[in-house]
Write a protein that holds these residues in place. Structure first.
Motif, PDB file in Angstrom:
ATOM      1  N   ILE A   1       0.815  -1.209   0.000  1.00 19.77           N
ATOM      2  CA  ILE A   1       0.000   0.000   0.000  1.00 19.77           C
ATOM      3  C   ILE A   1       0.859   1.273   0.000  1.00 19.77           C
ATOM      4  CG2 ILE A   1      -0.279   0.318   2.493  1.00 19.77           C
ATOM      5  CD1 ILE A   1      -3.224   0.883   1.949  1.00 19.77           C
TER       6      ILE A   1
ATOM      7  N   TYR B   1      -3.025  -7.793   0.118  1.00 27.15           N
ATOM      8  CA  TYR B   1      -3.140  -6.913   1.276  1.00 27.15           C
ATOM      9  C   TYR B   1      -4.611  -6.692   1.565  1.00 27.15           C
ATOM     10  CZ  TYR B   1      -1.871  -2.996   4.354  1.00 27.15           C
ATOM     11  OH  TYR B   1      -1.682  -2.165   5.423  1.00 27.15           O
ATOM     12  N   LEU B   2      -5.071  -7.189   2.739  1.00 26.03           N
ATOM     13  CA  LEU B   2      -6.494  -7.103   3.075  1.00 26.03           C
ATOM     14  C   LEU B   2      -6.762  -5.789   3.786  1.00 26.03           C
ATOM     15  CD1 LEU B   2      -6.939 -10.684   4.550  1.00 26.03           C
ATOM     16  CD2 LEU B   2      -7.410  -9.934   2.218  1.00 26.03           C
ATOM     17  N   LEU B   3      -7.432  -4.876   3.104  1.00 26.22           N
ATOM     18  CA  LEU B   3      -7.686  -3.575   3.717  1.00 26.22           C
ATOM     19  C   LEU B   3      -8.744  -3.718   4.798  1.00 26.22           C
ATOM     20  CD1 LEU B   3      -7.354  -1.761   0.439  1.00 26.22           C
ATOM     21  CD2 LEU B   3      -6.235  -0.986   2.517  1.00 26.22           C
ATOM     22  N   GLY B   4      -8.507  -3.090   5.924  1.00 26.63           N
ATOM     23  CA  GLY B   4      -9.425  -3.209   7.048  1.00 26.63           C
ATOM     24  C   GLY B   4      -9.423  -4.613   7.629  1.00 26.63           C
ATOM     25  N   ASN B   5      -8.498  -5.431   7.172  1.00 28.82           N
ATOM     26  CA  ASN B   5      -8.360  -6.809   7.626  1.00 28.82           C
ATOM     27  C   ASN B   5      -9.626  -7.635   7.390  1.00 28.82           C
ATOM     28  OD1 ASN B   5      -6.516  -8.619   8.514  1.00 28.82           O
ATOM     29  ND2 ASN B   5      -6.971  -8.373  10.695  1.00 28.82           N
ATOM     30  N   TRP B   6     -10.414  -7.258   6.407  1.00 26.68           N
ATOM     31  CA  TRP B   6     -11.589  -8.058   6.047  1.00 26.68           C
ATOM     32  C   TRP B   6     -11.200  -9.075   4.999  1.00 26.68           C
ATOM     33  CZ3 TRP B   6     -15.535  -7.750   9.157  1.00 26.68           C
ATOM     34  CH2 TRP B   6     -15.754  -6.548   9.874  1.00 26.68           C
TER      35      TRP B   6
ATOM     36  N   PHE C   1     -14.956 -10.166   0.754  1.00 25.18           N
ATOM     37  CA  PHE C   1     -15.882  -9.193   1.369  1.00 25.18           C
ATOM     38  C   PHE C   1     -15.288  -7.797   1.471  1.00 25.18           C
ATOM     39  CE2 PHE C   1     -16.654 -13.474   3.063  1.00 25.18           C
ATOM     40  CZ  PHE C   1     -17.834 -13.709   2.369  1.00 25.18           C
TER      41      PHE C   1
ATOM     42  N   ILE D   1     -11.975  -5.038   0.638  1.00 27.06           N
ATOM     43  CA  ILE D   1     -11.187  -4.684  -0.543  1.00 27.06           C
ATOM     44  C   ILE D   1      -9.799  -5.274  -0.374  1.00 27.06           C
ATOM     45  CG2 ILE D   1     -10.183  -2.754  -1.807  1.00 27.06           C
ATOM     46  CD1 ILE D   1     -12.491  -1.055  -0.756  1.00 27.06           C
TER      47      ILE D   1
ATOM     48  N   LEU E   1      -5.761  -5.379  -1.958  1.00 27.58           N
ATOM     49  CA  LEU E   1      -4.762  -5.006  -2.954  1.00 27.58           C
ATOM     50  C   LEU E   1      -4.122  -6.305  -3.401  1.00 27.58           C
ATOM     51  CD1 LEU E   1      -3.044  -1.911  -1.339  1.00 27.58           C
ATOM     52  CD2 LEU E   1      -5.009  -2.008  -2.858  1.00 27.58           C
TER      53      LEU E   1
ATOM     54  N   GLU F   1      -6.940 -12.888  12.767  1.00 27.70           N
ATOM     55  CA  GLU F   1      -8.387 -12.721  12.780  1.00 27.70           C
ATOM     56  C   GLU F   1      -8.760 -11.267  12.926  1.00 27.70           C
ATOM     57  OE1 GLU F   1     -10.494 -15.129  15.389  1.00 27.70           O
ATOM     58  OE2 GLU F   1     -10.102 -16.960  14.274  1.00 27.70           O
ATOM     59  N   HIS F   2      -9.939 -10.993  12.519  1.00 27.54           N
ATOM     60  CA  HIS F   2     -10.381  -9.623  12.647  1.00 27.54           C
ATOM     61  C   HIS F   2     -10.902  -9.366  14.053  1.00 27.54           C
ATOM     62  CE1 HIS F   2     -12.916  -6.102  12.042  1.00 27.54           C
ATOM     63  NE2 HIS F   2     -11.945  -5.791  11.209  1.00 27.54           N
ATOM     64  N   GLU F   3     -10.586  -8.194  14.551  1.00 29.09           N
ATOM     65  CA  GLU F   3     -11.068  -7.874  15.898  1.00 29.09           C
ATOM     66  C   GLU F   3     -12.084  -6.761  15.836  1.00 29.09           C
ATOM     67  OE1 GLU F   3      -7.853  -7.308  18.689  1.00 29.09           O
ATOM     68  OE2 GLU F   3      -6.629  -8.546  17.381  1.00 29.09           O
TER      69      GLU F   3
END
Lengths: 507, 929
Positions: free
Chosen positions: A8, A63-68, A72, A74, A76, A505-507
């Motif tokens: 990014i 690269y998982l934006l927002g760690n989603w 689901f 966005i 990169l 994991e997402h928090e």
């Protein structure tokens, strides 16, 4: 820490630089803004190099934006193709910016900030793995380009910008509609996921997706300037300032990149009912674009217009060659893309410098005053001409040869051979004619007293030197573009990388 | 040392003369001379191996993927040419030192010459046919630069461009041919190509490949019908003519024929084309050589003729013919280079090359005259000079061949005619210049040149005699190896001056007698030829290029009218053409999803929407009315959003409508109230059809998509908004969390738009009307009291609403974007009600900084997650107990939304306030605020 966020960085560095440049900065803001811009461009270049090294080791960075999780959030998705395009952009941006820092940026407001926004948009378009996010970055790069195109003002420039803006607004609307269609059919926006979903489409659903994909082709074709969507380009590129035109050498390549991305990943050979939907169109339109560009350079009465049509020729070559859709031709096409970006940018800058020193005759192809740095420009012109025409020993020769050689000898491909070789001949005649008129046929009398700053000439020389370097290091570069082509062919590897998250994991 | 040195030395050596530009000329010449001399030293090292029958090779990998490698070979054929190129090169450099005048840029000349030398050496030594092509094109480039050396002269410029265009075109044909050959052979290495000779000859593409390669050879060697460029290349300085356009470069085509003879030669097609073209060229060239009044013109056409002769021999292709061809290459190089240098000396010393002016120079330049006679005699084929021997061999081959069945007897006759013409123009060269009466007044009084300037001519003249007298010692060795590399079999050459009384000798004798007769009757020829005057290839070339260019411009003017309407039409027609087939293939547009019943509200809304849209289009010429209609469309869209349960969208759309209508009304201030009627009926008709199609396509797609059942990622968003994103307003959570990166992009777009609009405005100086459309002046009260009061009241209330909407956004309809727009519209109302001055006095915020900081807050929020080793924009939320309000959620997304909020205010205000300022004395400044 930066290593982890490498993908990014080429987007964030120019973003923050541009935001900082928008702040007031006191009485003499320009030197500070230039410093920020140059620093940002250097950092972006470093990041782009690091990315290229990285993708050679681990295929692609996701690269998982927002760690989603994908699909689901966005993502990169920096694969070898993206890394290459980002590096080209970064390498182009630095010398052009240096050129721009010699008072070109004083011709209107916000040049420095818009320049960085422009880079951000282009980088984002190359990096993203999400088709709606691609649309967003198209908007970023388009809106910056609208503003940059009218840099310096003037009636003709604003008029050309108006055309450019309205056509691209139309393009954006079509882009949005086609994304809507594709989302409606596949239920996803992630490109790798969409590729998976497209494979299983049949019947009416497939037909709808086909309609969406072809509408998308118009959007990208407009951006890339493929016939008959190319009309905006000559006018726009030849009226805007040289430095902006030089930067825009990468803009048509964004269109070409999107075509390569979408029609190899989503609608590539593996897409079953929708396999290679666009390739027949690309083939015919690419060849016709080549021909139109060749006619254009014959008709051009102005060096900048001629270079603009040279851009059209390069686009036609790229699109037609890509449509052959073999790994070898794609590798060669990408090599040509590298070459044509740098050389057309250099020619825009050269035309700008010559126009400045020639004074009243500007860049019109007529005999004029001797320029203050006549022999320097003569040398530059010679190098540029050899490179763009495709004569040995510079990069144009190597890259054209690659395209011709990779298109195996058969009846179908002879059209491409004929078009490329024919266009080369036309370029040979037209460009030497221009050079002869502008460089050899000088009016007697004193040379022009306007001398462009040395720094501008050095910036141009460094861009021009790339054409020799590309030729010398042709083998490693070709090995890389072949690796890109291999990766593009291996469509199945994309979902594997993108849709399976590395962990956490997402928090 | 290795073979690479022979090419690299002149290639990089080309920089030397440029680097030593400041040194005396003698030094420059010596440095330049050192380059070919060192190459000769290296060559001598390798020559014995070649003579022994080996082929020294060198291989440097360059582009294996392409099959293009830096591979060199030094077989007999290469050795022959390398020796010629280097040997004559040395002489030419020495000669040029005396030839160039003080004003000429010697450094540039030598640099180009060395560059040429390198490329020529590359052609003849390349062991890879693509590499050979690269050098082939390089000779075209360096030749272009050398012909155009005196670029201030129009002849030089045009001659150079024509030469480049012709040889360049041939070069491109050659490239296609070589690619075909490589494709068939599977490699571009010469040995592999040679090994695949039979495959190539039997391949379907053989004929194509052959024609393409021959096009390359014929253009380069100025063979009929491409002979026209060579005479015009004579605008170059004479050393260049001597070197490139007689001794070496034009022989590249011949070299190519020889090189590819074992690969492509020997077939019926080769025999016919090459022999016939060679024969025609020989005759045409010789005829025109006789007619030229310019010394260099004569020599140029005689070169064309002799190249034709060699070409014809290669066409015949027997062993004897090939030996004759190679032998004549050497001989021609010797005598023609010498003749050119002589012509240069005469020009240099007397100031003219026109044979009608020159005469009787024998007495003034005895040495030059003597040397000239020797070499001219060689050209004419008079014994005992070398030219005689190769001509005898040629005539012998002409007699022996049986290519054309019953018409074969034509060939020896035509060969004799060619020989006779050759004698005639040789006599003319000597007689017209050195004899033919007494010396007449010339621009300069000529005398013999400095000894060193004559030296190269003398050396070549001696060569002519030596080869003639002792051919076996001088050239048989090199001819042996060269011929064996062309025939691909070992060859032993036997040469002697005296062959006994035979048919060729008789033909030679006839040729000499006929030549003298033709020369005697030359005046009749000149008279005859005067009918064809005025045909100048250079002007034709220029005219053709000009005409094509004009045609192209006309075509473009017709196609690309600069009309935006046309461009848009092209885009839309493309959409229609490209999409119709797949839509026609659609079996049904209704998918499986059940359709909702149509209620009255929706019906009415749709009808109003359609009517308003229709009105917008039809009433567009009255701009104010059109704006009103447009706002109705916007309103209906907002209501539709509300009706179909999308309150966020409805609110956003509503505020966006307000702000954009205000903006457009501001713009209207500067524009005429009515649009002139611009479109003809036909165009309106066309546009209606295009628009209907596009509308139909979009409607079809829409309906088909909406009715088709599909799973999508939206289920995930609904399920995870609360547990993953900490908010119950799914739309807002998507905007600030799930797809926050898109939002970051979009607020950036907003900021860029604001900066861009400011950039545009501060350069514009629009006309400012002082009255309305009917000529009434503006009202003197600019700020009505009622509005002022209401606006002042509204501001705090609106701000409060904005903050409320902002805070609740995460859970209920609202959010930063809507809140920002609400705040901005309230402030705009202040500008409208109270004017710029009033607002500036009370509220002096730098909007540009505000929006920049807004985006920065959003981006920094994203960056914050890096501290926790999470990707950009990873959100975090918790529930805190606040005093008074109680339990309240805190989410990083709120911070992000704050950035959105500030950006929207900043950007909107920056756009509107700057636009507003256009109407006042506060013009937008360059820096903006």
């Amino acid at each position: 820490m930066l290593q982890q966020h490498l993908a990014i960085l080429p987007i964030l560095i120019p973003l923050f630089a541009a935001l900082l440049q928008l702040l007031p900065w006191g009485n003499r803001p320009q030197p500070k803004r230039r410093a920020i811009g140059l620093l940002a461009s250097i950092l972006t270049l470093i990041a782009a190099v690091a990315l290229l090294v990285e993708v050679q080791q681990q295929d692609m960075l996701v690269y998982l934006l927002g760690n989603w999780d994908a699909p689901f959030g966005i993502v990169l998705m920096v694969d070898r193709l993206s890394a290459l395009m980002m590096l080209i952009t970064a390498v182009l941006a630095l010398p052009v910016l240096i050129y721009g820092c010699y008072a070109e940026d004083n011709l209107g407001s916000h040049f420095q900030a818009l320049y960085q926004f422009q880079i951000m948009g282009i980088m984002g378009a190359f990096a993203t793995g999400d088709i709606f996010n691609l649309f967003v970055f198209f908007e970023v790069l388009l809106i910056s380009s609208y503003a940059l195109m009218m840099h310096g003002g003037g009636k003709f420039r604003v008029r050309a910008t108006l055309h450019y803006v309205l056509l691209n607004l139309l393009g954006s609307a079509l882009f949005l509609i086609s994304i809507g269609v594709l989302y409606g059919v596949t239920g996803t926006l992630n490109m790798a996921d969409m590729a998976v979903k497209i494979q299983s489409l049949t019947g009416d659903q497939a037909m709808l997706a086909k309609a969406g994909s072809l509408m998308l082709l118009i959007v990208f074709g407009l951006k890339a300037a493929i016939l008959p969507l190319h009309f905006w380009l000559p006018q726009a590129y030849s009226t805007t300032t040289g430095v902006v035109a030089a930067l825009f050498a990468i803009m048509t390549k964004v269109g070409v990149y999107s075509i390569i991305r979408v029609y190899s990943l989503i609608f590539g050979a593996d897409a079953n009912e929708l396999a290679l939907v666009a390739h027949d169109w690309l083939w015919i339109m690419g060849l016709l674009t080549l021909v139109a560009g060749a006619i254009g350079i014959l008709a051009a009465r102005d060096l900048r217009l001629m270079v603009a049509y040279l851009v059209v020729i390069s686009v036609g070559t790229l699109v037609a060659a890509f449509s052959l859709s073999s790994a070898a031709t794609t590798g060669a096409t990408l090599f040509y893309l590298i070459h044509s970006t740098f050389i057309t940018a250099a020619l825009f800058l050269l035309a700008d410098l010559m126009a400045f020193e020639r004074g009243k005759t500007a860049s019109r192809i007529v005999s004029g005053k001797k320029m203050a740095n006549h022999s320097t420009y003569a040398t530059f012109f010679l190098i540029g001409a050899i490179a763009i025409i495709g004569l040995p020993p510079l990069s144009g020769f190597v890259s054209k040869l690659m395209i011709l050689e990779s298109a195996a000898a058969n009846g179908h491909n002879f059209w491409l051979w004929g078009a490329i070789i024919g266009a080369t001949f036309v370029m040979l005649v037209a460009v030497t004619r221009a050079g002869s008129k502008m460089i050899w046929h000088t009016l007697s009398g004193k040379a022009s007293e306007q001398s462009a700053p040395l720094g501008k000439r050095i910036a141009l020389a460094s861009l021009l030197s790339l054409t020799l370097l590309i030729s010398i290091f042709a083998n490693p570069i070709r090995q890389y573009t072949d690796a890109v082509a291999d990766q593009l062919t291996d469509v199945d590897s994309y979902p594997v990388h993108v849709l399976k998250r590395a962990g956490g994991e997402h928090e | 040392m290795n073979l690479l040195f022979i090419i690299m030395a002149p290639l990089f050596g080309a920089l030397l003369p440029l680097l030593f530009k400041r040194t005396p000329r003698a030094v420059q010449t010596l440095i330049t001379l050192a380059v070919p001399l060192s190459c000769i030293a290296v060559l001598l090292n390798y020559a014995p191996a070649t003579f022994a029958g080996d082929v020294p090779k060198q291989f440097v990998e360059w582009l294996p993927a392409l099959g293009l490698n830096f591979a060199l070979r030094l077989d007999g054929l290469s050795l022959l040419f390398v020796s010629l190129i280097l040997g004559i090169g040395v002489l030419i450099i020495g000669y040029a030192h005396y030839y160039l005048s003080r004003d000429d840029d010697e450094g540039r000349f030598y640099a180009c010459l060395l560059l040429f030398m390198a490329s020529m050496l590359g052609i003849v030594m390349a062991d890879n046919i693509l590499l050979m092509w690269a050098f082939w094109e390089l000779t075209s480039i360096s030749s272009f630069l050398l012909i155009g050396y005196w670029f201030h002269s129009s002849d030089a410029r045009r001659g150079a461009r024509m030469a480049l265009a012709t040889t360049g075109a041939g070069g491109l044909a050659l490239l296609a041919g070589l690619l075909l050959i490589g494709n068939i052979a599977g490699s571009y290495q010469f040995d592999a190509v040679l090994a695949a000779a039979d495959t190539i000859k039997n391949h379907d593409y053989y004929a194509t490949a052959l024609v393409l390669v021959l096009l390359g050879a014929f253009t380069k060697s100025a063979q009929f019908p491409f002979q026209f460029w060579l005479p015009h290349a004579m605008a170059a300085p004479t050393p260049v003519s001597a070197y490139l356009h007689s001794a070496t470069m034009v022989k590249a085509g011949i070299f190519l024929l020889a090189r590819f003879h074992p690969v492509l030669g020997g077939t019926e097609m080769w025999l016919t084309i090459v022999t016939v073209v060679g024969l025609i060229t020989m005759l045409v060239g010789a005829y025109f050589a006789l007619l030229k009044h310019d010394l260099k013109g004569l020599l140029a056409f005689s070169t064309v003729s002799h190249l034709g002769l060699i070409c014809m021999l290669l066409g015949i292709g027997t062993e004897g013919a090939i030996v004759a061809a190679l032998f004549h290459i050497i001989n021609h190089a010797c005598f023609k280079a010498a003749l050119f240098m002589t012509a240069g000396i005469i020009d240099h010393e007397s100031g003219t090359r026109d044979m009608r002016k020159l005469q009787g120079l024998m007495g003034l330049m005895p040495l030059t005259a003597t040397l000239a006679m020797v070499v001219a005699a060689s050209m004419a084929g008079i014994p005992p000079f070398n030219g005689f021997m190769s001509k005898e061999l040629f005539l012998d081959q002409a007699v022996q061949q049986h290519l054309f069945g019953g018409l074969s007897w034509f060939v020896p006759i035509l060969a004799t005619v060619g020989a006779a013409l050759s004698v005639a123009y040789s006599i003319r060269f000597i007689h017209d210049v050195f004899f033919n009466g007494d010396y007449k007044e010339l621009p300069k009084k000529p005398h013999d040149p400095p000894r060193m300037m004559s030296a190269p001519v003398a050396i070549l003249a001696i060569m002519c005699i030596a080869i003639g007298l002792a051919p076996m010692t001088m050239v048989s060795g090199i001819l042996d190896v060269a011929a064996s590399s062309v025939t691909n079999a070992s060859t032993t050459v036997k040469l002697s001056l005296w062959h006994g009384f035979n048919l060729p000798l008789l033909m030679s004798f006839v040729a000499v007698v006929a030549g003298i007769l033709i020369y005697a009757a030359r005046d009749q020829l000149f008279t005859f030829n005067r009918q064809f005057d005025g045909q100048d290839a250079k002007h034709n070339f220029e005219r053709i290029v000009q005409r094509i260019s004009d045609r192209a411009a006309q075509l473009f003017d017709r196609l690309d009218t600069g009309s935006l309407q046309r461009y848009v039409a092209f885009v839309l027609i493309s959409v229609i053409v490209i999409m119709l087939p797949s839509l026609i293939d659609l079996s049904a547009i209704t998918g499986g999803k059940p359709q909702q019943p149509i209620d009255v509200v929706s019906m009415v809304g749709a009808i109003v929407l359609i009517a308003a849209a229709f009105a917008t289009a039809t009433l567009h010429r009255n701009r104010f009315v059109m704006l009103m209609m447009l706002s109705v469309v916007g309103l209906m869209v907002s209501l539709a959003f509300a009706h179909f349960s999308a309150p966020d969208l409805a609110m956003t759309q509503l505020v966006v409508e307000v702000v954009s209508i205000v903006l457009m009304i501001l713009a209207l201030f500067f524009m005429p109230q009515k649009t002139a009627r611009a479109s003809s009926g036909h165009r309106v008709f066309r546009d209606i059809i295009i628009a209907s199609f596009i509308g139909g396509i979009v409607a079809t797609l829409n309906f088909a998509i909406l009715t088709s059942p599909a799973e999508s990622i939206s289920d995930f968003f609904i399920a995870n908004a609360k547990i993953g994103g900490g908010g119950t307003n799914v739309v807002n959570v998507i905007l600030v969390d799930f797809r926050g990166f898109d939002t970051l992009g979009e607020i950036t777009v907003l900021a860029i738009a604001a900066a861009g609009i400011h950039k545009l405005l501060n350069k514009l100086k629009p006309f400012m009307p002082s009255s309305d459309v009917d000529g009434r002046p503006w009202h003197r009260i600019k700020h009505p009291l009622m509005l002022t009061n209401v606006a002042n009241l509204v501001l705090p209330m609106a701000m409060m609403v904005a903050v409320y909407i902002f805070l609740r956004g995460h859970n209920l309809p609202g959010g930063g974007f809507i809140a920002g727009l609400i705040a901005a519209s309230a402030m705009i109302l202040q500008y409208i009600a109270n004017g710029v001055d009033w607002v500036k006095g009370r509220f002096n915020v730098n909007y540009q900084s505000l929006m920049s900081i807004g985006v920065m807050i959003a981006a920094l929020t994203g960056l914050g997650s890096w501290l926790f080793s999470k990707p950009f924009l990873t959100s975090w939320f918790t529930y805190l107990k606040w005093p008074v309000v109680g339990k309240w959620e805190f989410a990083t997304a709120l911070l992000f939304d704050l950035g959105v909020f500030l950006t929207v205010i900043g950007a909107t205000m920056m756009i509107l306030s700057n636009f507003g300022k256009m109407t006042t004395r506060h013009r937008p400044t360059y820096e903006g605020n």
